[in-house]
Scaffold this active site. Sequence first.
Site, mmCIF file in Angstrom:
data_model
loop_
_atom_site.group_PDB
_atom_site.id
_atom_site.type_symbol
_atom_site.label_atom_id
_atom_site.label_comp_id
_atom_site.label_asym_id
_atom_site.label_seq_id
_atom_site.Cartn_x
_atom_site.Cartn_y
_atom_site.Cartn_z
ATOM 1 N N ASP A 10 0.794 -1.244 0.000
ATOM 2 C CA ASP A 10 0.000 0.000 0.000
ATOM 3 C C ASP A 10 0.824 1.292 0.000
ATOM 4 O O ASP A 10 0.539 2.224 0.776
ATOM 5 C CB ASP A 10 -0.953 0.011 1.215
ATOM 6 C CG ASP A 10 -1.969 -1.122 1.186
ATOM 7 O OD1 ASP A 10 -1.892 -1.959 0.282
ATOM 8 O OD2 ASP A 10 -2.826 -1.175 2.094
ATOM 9 N N LYS A 108 -7.088 -4.842 -3.034
ATOM 10 C CA LYS A 108 -7.844 -5.351 -1.875
ATOM 11 C C LYS A 108 -8.796 -4.274 -1.378
ATOM 12 O O LYS A 108 -8.612 -3.089 -1.670
ATOM 13 C CB LYS A 108 -6.875 -5.768 -0.765
ATOM 14 C CG LYS A 108 -5.996 -4.636 -0.267
ATOM 15 C CD LYS A 108 -4.918 -5.151 0.660
ATOM 16 C CE LYS A 108 -4.114 -4.031 1.255
ATOM 17 N NZ LYS A 108 -4.883 -3.116 2.100
ATOM 18 N N CYS A 153 -2.025 -2.424 7.704
ATOM 19 C CA CYS A 153 -1.960 -3.383 6.597
ATOM 20 C C CYS A 153 -0.675 -4.204 6.572
ATOM 21 O O CYS A 153 -0.704 -5.381 6.210
ATOM 22 C CB CYS A 153 -2.204 -2.657 5.284
ATOM 23 S SG CYS A 153 -3.933 -2.099 5.177
#
Length: 208
Positions: A10, A108, A153
């Site tokens: 990310d 995601k 994450c």
Amino acid sequence: MATDALILVDIQNDFLPGGALAVPEGDAVIPVVNRLQSAFDIVVASQDWHPADHLSFASQHEGLTPFEVTEVDGLTQILWPDHCVQGSHGAEFAADLNMGRVDAVFRKGTDRRIDSYSAFHDNGHRKATGLADWLRARDVTAVTLAGLAADVCVYFTAMDAVDEGFATRLVSDGTRGVDLQPGDVDSAFDRMRAAGVEMVTSERIAGH
Ligand code: VGL
Ligand code: ZN
């Protein structure tokens, strides 16, 4: 031949300073991971990729504000500011991130009703992103993680990587956390270590 893959978690505009869900010093991971990539045969990236009406957004819950906690579809959910909306600038990978060596991108958080912190599974472990099978199909037995955010994450990706049977390392200088509560990052590091995640500095990674 068994290989080690680098997983970039990310590294997107919304998680950088100035972004919708800025991670303090989030931009500091970029030069670290750009340098690291040449040490790996396989590099993959995850991308938080939400529909505009995603139920992790506080804006979808009347009367609730970001960082409050609620329940969505039977799961405890921290409510976030709108972030990483599909197709938005905030969802794009950081402009300075070298994407030239990235072999695959795993998106995601695409299902409105369920959040997905881990790059491997949604938060309810209902669906896989395909990352584990993709790695195994390429004889990957070990993964090295870097990216954002260390206590969200990256943490959930590391725990799932261990569960999936990968030897798992985290680049300690290649990640930064949100620290919603002071100490969150430290406790995430402790829990990852206890689960068997090896902490490594980028300068100790061979071939880099
Ligand atoms: C993340 C909160 C919400 C992350 C993603 O990438 O760490 N955090 N969505
Ligand atoms: Zn998100």
